[in-house]
Design a protein around this motif. Structure first.
Motif, PDB file in Angstrom:
ATOM      1  N   ALA A  48    -120.999-138.316  39.006  1.00 51.59           N
ATOM      2  CA  ALA A  48    -122.321-138.474  38.393  1.00 51.59           C
ATOM      3  C   ALA A  48    -122.394-139.756  37.578  1.00 51.59           C
ATOM      4  CB  ALA A  48    -122.623-137.262  37.512  1.00 51.59           C
ATOM      5  N   ARG A  49    -121.358-140.034  36.819  1.00 51.43           N
ATOM      6  CA  ARG A  49    -121.333-141.243  36.006  1.00 51.43           C
ATOM      7  C   ARG A  49    -121.323-142.492  36.891  1.00 51.43           C
ATOM      8  NH1 ARG A  49    -122.757-142.320  30.778  1.00 51.43           N
ATOM      9  NH2 ARG A  49    -121.700-144.182  30.022  1.00 51.43           N
ATOM     10  N   THR A  50    -120.629-142.452  37.997  1.00 48.90           N
ATOM     11  CA  THR A  50    -120.564-143.597  38.908  1.00 48.90           C
ATOM     12  C   THR A  50    -121.927-143.865  39.549  1.00 48.90           C
ATOM     13  OG1 THR A  50    -118.244-143.086  39.393  1.00 48.90           O
ATOM     14  CG2 THR A  50    -119.389-144.545  40.921  1.00 48.90           C
ATOM     15  N   ILE A  51    -122.615-142.806  39.987  1.00 51.25           N
ATOM     16  CA  ILE A  51    -123.949-142.964  40.576  1.00 51.25           C
ATOM     17  C   ILE A  51    -124.900-143.598  39.568  1.00 51.25           C
ATOM     18  CG2 ILE A  51    -125.972-141.709  41.454  1.00 51.25           C
ATOM     19  CD1 ILE A  51    -123.984-139.669  42.642  1.00 51.25           C
ATOM     20  N   PHE A  52    -124.848-143.139  38.351  1.00 51.35           N
ATOM     21  CA  PHE A  52    -125.710-143.728  37.323  1.00 51.35           C
ATOM     22  C   PHE A  52    -125.452-145.223  37.152  1.00 51.35           C
ATOM     23  CE2 PHE A  52    -125.051-145.371  33.038  1.00 51.35           C
ATOM     24  CZ  PHE A  52    -126.367-145.717  32.760  1.00 51.35           C
ATOM     25  N   LEU A  53    -124.188-145.621  37.116  1.00 55.57           N
ATOM     26  CA  LEU A  53    -123.872-147.026  36.864  1.00 55.57           C
ATOM     27  C   LEU A  53    -124.380-147.931  37.978  1.00 55.57           C
ATOM     28  CD1 LEU A  53    -120.330-146.725  35.292  1.00 55.57           C
ATOM     29  CD2 LEU A  53    -122.340-147.740  34.230  1.00 55.57           C
ATOM     30  N   ILE A  54    -124.386-147.442  39.216  1.00 55.11           N
ATOM     31  CA  ILE A  54    -124.948-148.232  40.304  1.00 55.11           C
ATOM     32  C   ILE A  54    -126.437-148.470  40.066  1.00 55.11           C
ATOM     33  CG2 ILE A  54    -125.447-148.242  42.778  1.00 55.11           C
ATOM     34  CD1 ILE A  54    -122.845-146.602  43.137  1.00 55.11           C
ATOM     35  N   TRP A  55    -127.140-147.422  39.666  1.00 50.37           N
ATOM     36  CA  TRP A  55    -128.566-147.536  39.354  1.00 50.37           C
ATOM     37  C   TRP A  55    -128.792-148.428  38.138  1.00 50.37           C
ATOM     38  CZ3 TRP A  55    -131.155-145.351  34.991  1.00 50.37           C
ATOM     39  CH2 TRP A  55    -132.557-145.404  35.055  1.00 50.37           C
ATOM     40  N   ASP A  56    -127.957-148.255  37.136  1.00 48.04           N
ATOM     41  CA  ASP A  56    -128.091-149.023  35.896  1.00 48.04           C
ATOM     42  C   ASP A  56    -127.856-150.510  36.132  1.00 48.04           C
ATOM     43  OD1 ASP A  56    -128.532-149.078  33.075  1.00 48.04           O
ATOM     44  OD2 ASP A  56    -126.394-149.380  32.775  1.00 48.04           O
ATOM     45  N   ALA A  57    -126.987-150.839  37.079  1.00 54.50           N
ATOM     46  CA  ALA A  57    -126.697-152.242  37.377  1.00 54.50           C
ATOM     47  C   ALA A  57    -127.945-152.975  37.830  1.00 54.50           C
ATOM     48  CB  ALA A  57    -125.622-152.328  38.460  1.00 54.50           C
ATOM     49  N   ALA A  58    -128.844-152.273  38.511  1.00 57.10           N
ATOM     50  CA  ALA A  58    -130.065-152.909  39.004  1.00 57.10           C
ATOM     51  C   ALA A  58    -131.160-152.935  37.955  1.00 57.10           C
ATOM     52  CB  ALA A  58    -130.556-152.176  40.255  1.00 57.10           C
ATOM     53  N   ASN A  59    -131.346-151.836  37.210  1.00 57.03           N
ATOM     54  CA  ASN A  59    -132.525-151.777  36.343  1.00 57.03           C
ATOM     55  C   ASN A  59    -132.333-152.441  34.991  1.00 57.03           C
ATOM     56  OD1 ASN A  59    -131.566-149.988  34.273  1.00 57.03           O
ATOM     57  ND2 ASN A  59    -132.109-148.210  35.473  1.00 57.03           N
ATOM     58  N   THR A 109    -126.167-131.297  39.722  1.00 55.76           N
ATOM     59  CA  THR A 109    -127.493-131.876  39.941  1.00 55.76           C
ATOM     60  C   THR A 109    -128.240-132.053  38.630  1.00 55.76           C
ATOM     61  OG1 THR A 109    -127.616-130.849  42.135  1.00 55.76           O
ATOM     62  CG2 THR A 109    -129.686-131.570  41.146  1.00 55.76           C
ATOM     63  N   TRP A 110    -128.219-131.034  37.783  1.00 61.38           N
ATOM     64  CA  TRP A 110    -128.887-131.131  36.478  1.00 61.38           C
ATOM     65  C   TRP A 110    -128.275-132.267  35.647  1.00 61.38           C
ATOM     66  CZ3 TRP A 110    -132.994-128.546  34.222  1.00 61.38           C
ATOM     67  CH2 TRP A 110    -133.184-128.772  32.858  1.00 61.38           C
ATOM     68  N   PHE A 111    -126.951-132.329  35.631  1.00 61.54           N
ATOM     69  CA  PHE A 111    -126.259-133.351  34.848  1.00 61.54           C
ATOM     70  C   PHE A 111    -126.623-134.747  35.338  1.00 61.54           C
ATOM     71  CE2 PHE A 111    -122.273-135.941  34.399  1.00 61.54           C
ATOM     72  CZ  PHE A 111    -122.385-136.156  33.041  1.00 61.54           C
ATOM     73  N   LEU A 112    -126.633-134.944  36.647  1.00 64.56           N
ATOM     74  CA  LEU A 112    -126.930-136.264  37.208  1.00 64.56           C
ATOM     75  C   LEU A 112    -128.361-136.690  36.883  1.00 64.56           C
ATOM     76  CD1 LEU A 112    -126.200-138.679  38.982  1.00 64.56           C
ATOM     77  CD2 LEU A 112    -126.886-137.321  40.985  1.00 64.56           C
TER      78      LEU A 112
END
Length: 431
Positions: A48-59, A109-112
């Motif tokens: 979950a943390r890894t998925i967030f960082l990919i998104w965060d890298a763009a926004n 899912t909730w956490f992500l």
């Protein structure tokens, strides 16, 4: 007519207090809450943390560019902060208000979703609040003073968020704790924003186009070196804060109620130590002081390996607090100098994109922290609170002492590539 306390370092620091209370409570206890209390698998938490960082890298960099390009009669930064405040409050509560009965898939899912929404709102706030600092406070002396006040407020926030949080969630529960901190955030942030008056001169120049803005930022080698070194040190801050509840339980063998005593002793000691580091930095200068702080921090995590019981934990924690105080004080002036030199070269104040990119680099330390937790957990058999393995004591001594020492060694070595010369003709900046 100028309002009393307009752009006062004291009033501006309430913004730090506002954001750091919930942010530190999140970073210190979300892993403990989801992994230890709710039983989410460590591997799923890392994904979950890894998925967030990919998104965060763009926004995140995009948010910085949008902030720099904003032109309103209320300023560039304040409209973004006011708009993000209610979303930050709601998503922070969402992180800790998990519906009952969720199994591993539903809990993941909730956490992500909660993590992505919360960090999105937090990014808007941190980018714009951070961008205000070098605009409102010009010159090394004023920035050093404002930074010292900020760090004092930050330490108060750390103390509240880490030492008081276990008391609140033990008495009331995690959802109620989140509501209390969300309301406190709103009160303190409104105090800060009431005092802020942006400089209209900073937004007169036509903003750079998106690609030009990124190109100019990418060319700034010293900016990247500075922030990469900081990201390794920042990983230590996050790792230590989030591991202390585990360390207290499995390594020090103290009761959950005593975690507040341990945390209070650590963070109360940091308050006077910030003043000591402010004096050290004034004597050594910004760059030498920053490097010295990293060396001291690395040495100060060693006693955590040897601590036993509450008394030993407090003694080792106070030593650790000396090193942490140094890292809290030193980076702000250097970052402001980088932004000033960029303004001299481009003719534009671009605090937003620099704080956004720098913030992403340092926040990516969360991935390093999560990976360290996962790798060390795998090495020693820790899976979750339901399955701590055969050596949880060693697991958390390694995570709170050995891993931070390695990370700070790397941070210091990277810092040696930051030079102290004047910028060259091609726009490579110095600090």
């Amino acid at each position: 007519m100028k309002k009393p306390l307009t752009n006062s370092p004291f009033m501006f620091a309430f913004g730090m207090l506002a954001m750091m209370i919930p942010s530190q409570a999140f970073s210190s206890f979300y892993s403990y809450y989801y992994v230890e209390k709710l039983g989410l698998g460590l591997g799923l938490a890392t994904i979950a943390r890894t998925i967030f960082l990919i998104w965060d890298a763009a926004n995140n960099p995009l948010l910085g560019h949008l902030s720099d390009s904003t032109r309103t009669r209320w300023g560039r930064r304040k409209p973004w902060i006011y708009g993000a405040m209610p979303f930050f409050m709601l998503t922070f509560i969402m992180v800790f208000a998990v519906p009952d009965g969720l199994q591993q898939g539903g809990l993941f899912t909730w956490f992500l979703i909660a993590l992505i929404l919360y960090e999105g709102a937090a990014s808007v706030l941190w980018v714009n609040y951070g961008a205000l600092f070098p605009e409102l406070f010009r010159g090394d002396r004023l920035r050093a003073k404002a930074s010292a006040v900020q760090q004092a407020f930050q330490i108060v926030a750390l103390l509240i968020a880490t030492a008081l949080t276990p008391v609140i969630y033990t008495a009331l529960g995690f959802p109620q704790m989140a509501i209390i901190y969300a309301v406190a955030f709103a009160v303190f942030m409104m105090m800060c924003m009431y005092s802020v008056k942006e400089n209209p001169e900073a937004s007169k120049a036509e903003p750079l186009k998106l690609l030009d803005a990124f190109r100019a930022t990418l060319k700034n080698k010293q900016f990247w070196i500075f922030n990469i070194a900081n990201s390794f040190a920042q990983t230590v801050n996050g790792l230590l804060s989030s591991m202390i509840p585990f360390y207290a339980k499995y390594s020090l063998h103290i009761e959950e109620a005593q975690v507040s005593i341990l945390l209070a002793a650590i963070f109360v000691s940091i308050i006077p130590l910030v003043a000591v580091w402010y004096w050290i930095v004034r004597k050594l200068g910004g760059l030498k002081g920053w490097r010295t702080a990293m060396v001291a921090y690395g040495l100060c995590v060693i006693p955590l390996w040897f601590a036993e019981g509450l008394g030993g934990g407090i003694a080792a924690g106070i030593v650790f607090g000396f090193g942490m105080a140094g890292f809290l004080v030193t980076p702000a002036v250097l970052s402001g100098q980088i932004i000033d030199r960029d303004a001299e070269l481009t003719g534009r104040r671009r605090e937003g994109i620099y704080n956004a990119v720098g913030g992403f680099i340092t926040r990516s330390s969360g991935l390093l922290s999560a990976l360290a937790f996962w790798i060390v957990g795998m090495m020693f058999g820790y899976v979750s609170g339901d399955d701590p393995g055969s050596s949880p004591d060693t697991t958390f001594r390694v995570l709170i002492s050995v891993v931070p020492f390695i990370l700070l060694t790397v941070a210091f070595l990277v810092s040696l590539f930051v030079n102290n010369n004047e910028e060259d003709a091609k726009g490579t900046y110095s600090i």
